[in-house]
Structure formats: structure tokens, C-alpha cells
Design a protein around this motif. Structure first.
Motif, PDB file in Angstrom:
ATOM      1  N   ASN A 175       0.804  -1.280   0.127  1.00  0.00           N
ATOM      2  CA  ASN A 175      -0.072  -0.014   0.008  1.00  0.00           C
ATOM      3  C   ASN A 175       0.819   1.365   0.037  1.00  0.00           C
ATOM      4  OD1 ASN A 175      -2.433  -1.374   0.116  1.00  0.00           O
ATOM      5  ND2 ASN A 175      -2.299  -1.752   2.281  1.00  0.00           N
ATOM      6  N   GLY A 176       1.903   1.143  -0.725  1.00  0.00           N
ATOM      7  CA  GLY A 176       2.934   2.483  -1.018  1.00  0.00           C
ATOM      8  C   GLY A 176       3.727   2.769   0.364  1.00  0.00           C
ATOM      9  N   ILE A 177       3.816   1.836   1.310  1.00  0.00           N
ATOM     10  CA  ILE A 177       4.796   1.931   2.261  1.00  0.00           C
ATOM     11  C   ILE A 177       5.616   0.724   2.397  1.00  0.00           C
ATOM     12  CG2 ILE A 177       4.978   2.241   4.921  1.00  0.00           C
ATOM     13  CD1 ILE A 177       2.358   3.960   4.875  1.00  0.00           C
ATOM     14  N   GLY A 178       7.013   0.941   2.366  1.00  0.00           N
ATOM     15  CA  GLY A 178       7.848   0.047   2.895  1.00  0.00           C
ATOM     16  C   GLY A 178       8.466  -0.132   4.094  1.00  0.00           C
ATOM     17  N   LEU A 179       8.281  -1.344   4.762  1.00  0.00           N
ATOM     18  CA  LEU A 179       8.828  -1.543   6.237  1.00  0.00           C
ATOM     19  C   LEU A 179       9.677  -2.657   6.155  1.00  0.00           C
ATOM     20  CD1 LEU A 179       5.413  -1.352   8.151  1.00  0.00           C
ATOM     21  CD2 LEU A 179       7.290   0.413   7.996  1.00  0.00           C
ATOM     22  N   PHE A 180      10.851  -2.419   6.663  1.00  0.00           N
ATOM     23  CA  PHE A 180      12.030  -3.389   6.753  1.00  0.00           C
ATOM     24  C   PHE A 180      12.668  -3.258   8.133  1.00  0.00           C
ATOM     25  CE2 PHE A 180      11.458  -1.548   2.696  1.00  0.00           C
ATOM     26  CZ  PHE A 180      11.499  -2.718   1.842  1.00  0.00           C
ATOM     27  N   PHE A 181      12.721  -4.559   8.575  1.00  0.00           N
ATOM     28  CA  PHE A 181      13.360  -4.825   9.941  1.00  0.00           C
ATOM     29  C   PHE A 181      14.443  -5.671   9.948  1.00  0.00           C
ATOM     30  CE2 PHE A 181       8.615  -4.530   9.603  1.00  0.00           C
ATOM     31  CZ  PHE A 181       8.152  -3.693  10.673  1.00  0.00           C
ATOM     32  N   ALA A 182      15.327  -5.353  11.031  1.00  0.00           N
ATOM     33  CA  ALA A 182      16.275  -6.087  11.481  1.00  0.00           C
ATOM     34  C   ALA A 182      16.488  -6.334  12.934  1.00  0.00           C
ATOM     35  CB  ALA A 182      17.611  -5.721  10.884  1.00  0.00           C
ATOM     36  N   ASP A 183      17.258  -7.355  13.394  1.00  0.00           N
ATOM     37  CA  ASP A 183      17.647  -7.491  14.768  1.00  0.00           C
ATOM     38  C   ASP A 183      19.130  -6.889  14.898  1.00  0.00           C
ATOM     39  OD1 ASP A 183      15.253  -8.530  15.920  1.00  0.00           O
ATOM     40  OD2 ASP A 183      15.894 -10.372  14.681  1.00  0.00           O
ATOM     41  N   LYS A 230      11.475   2.602   7.238  1.00  0.00           N
ATOM     42  CA  LYS A 230      10.354   2.839   6.724  1.00  0.00           C
ATOM     43  C   LYS A 230      10.398   3.901   5.455  1.00  0.00           C
ATOM     44  CE  LYS A 230       5.582   4.879   7.754  1.00  0.00           C
ATOM     45  NZ  LYS A 230       4.969   5.404   8.781  1.00  0.00           N
ATOM     46  N   TRP A 231       9.673   3.395   4.425  1.00  0.00           N
ATOM     47  CA  TRP A 231       9.902   4.266   3.405  1.00  0.00           C
ATOM     48  C   TRP A 231       8.380   4.719   2.897  1.00  0.00           C
ATOM     49  CZ3 TRP A 231      13.872   6.328   0.650  1.00  0.00           C
ATOM     50  CH2 TRP A 231      15.128   6.149   0.581  1.00  0.00           C
ATOM     51  N   GLU A 232       8.183   5.867   2.519  1.00  0.00           N
ATOM     52  CA  GLU A 232       6.773   6.021   2.283  1.00  0.00           C
ATOM     53  C   GLU A 232       6.878   7.411   1.015  1.00  0.00           C
ATOM     54  OE1 GLU A 232       4.186   7.953   5.293  1.00  0.00           O
ATOM     55  OE2 GLU A 232       5.804   8.295   6.510  1.00  0.00           O
TER      56      GLU A 232
END
Length: 82
Positions: free
Chosen positions: A24-32, A45-47
Motif C-alpha cells: 500500500n505504498g509503504i515499505g517496512l523493513f526490519f532487523a535485529d 520505513k519508506w513512504e
């Protein structure tokens, strides 16, 4: 699922790879990661704020992702025409 390596490390090694996706137009990326000896989660987060104006945010979570503290935001703009 998208895998990214964010290579903004000040050392000779790459940062921890992040995992996430655009939806939906938002990029969420995660790391530990480990910060000052403590395990944390990192969120990137990219938006798109407006056409051709993306925003990138970095946030840390010390409670497993229940809450997030944004500590870095970058807004991108098209290069001005001369």
C-alpha cells in the motif's frame, strides 16, 4: 518479501541485512541488532509524501517492537533544474 542490505556502516563490514516489503505504498523493513550491548529491533520505513518526494525513517525498539522511537528521518526532493 524483499531482502536489503543497508551498507551505511562506519566499519569495514556491512550492516545486518533487513527483511520486509512494500505494501500500500509503504515499505517496512526490519532487523535485529545489538546497541550498546542490548538487543534491539530496527525499523526502516519508506513512504511517498508527494509525487517524487519519498521519506525514509529509521526507528529503534527496545521492547521487541511494541513501541518504536524514530531517531532519523530523511526527506528526498527532486534536483532543481538550472
Amino acid at each position: 518479501m524483499v531482502y536489503l542490505v543497508v551498507g551505511w556502516s562506519l566499519s569495514d563490514s556491512l550492516d545486518t541485512p533487513v527483511v520486509g516489503e512494500f505494501s500500500n505504498g509503504i515499505g517496512l523493513f526490519f532487523a535485529d541488532e545489538i546497541l550498546e550491548g542490548m538487543p534491539i529491533k530496527i525499523q526502516f520505513k519508506w513512504e511517498l509524501l508527494k509525487l517524487n518526494q519519498p521519506r525514509w525513517e529509521q526507528a529503534f525498539s527496545a521492547d521487541g517492537g511494541a513501541t518504536w522511537e524514530t531517531n532519523w528521518t530523511m526527506d528526498f526532493f527532486p534536483k532543481a533544474k538550472i
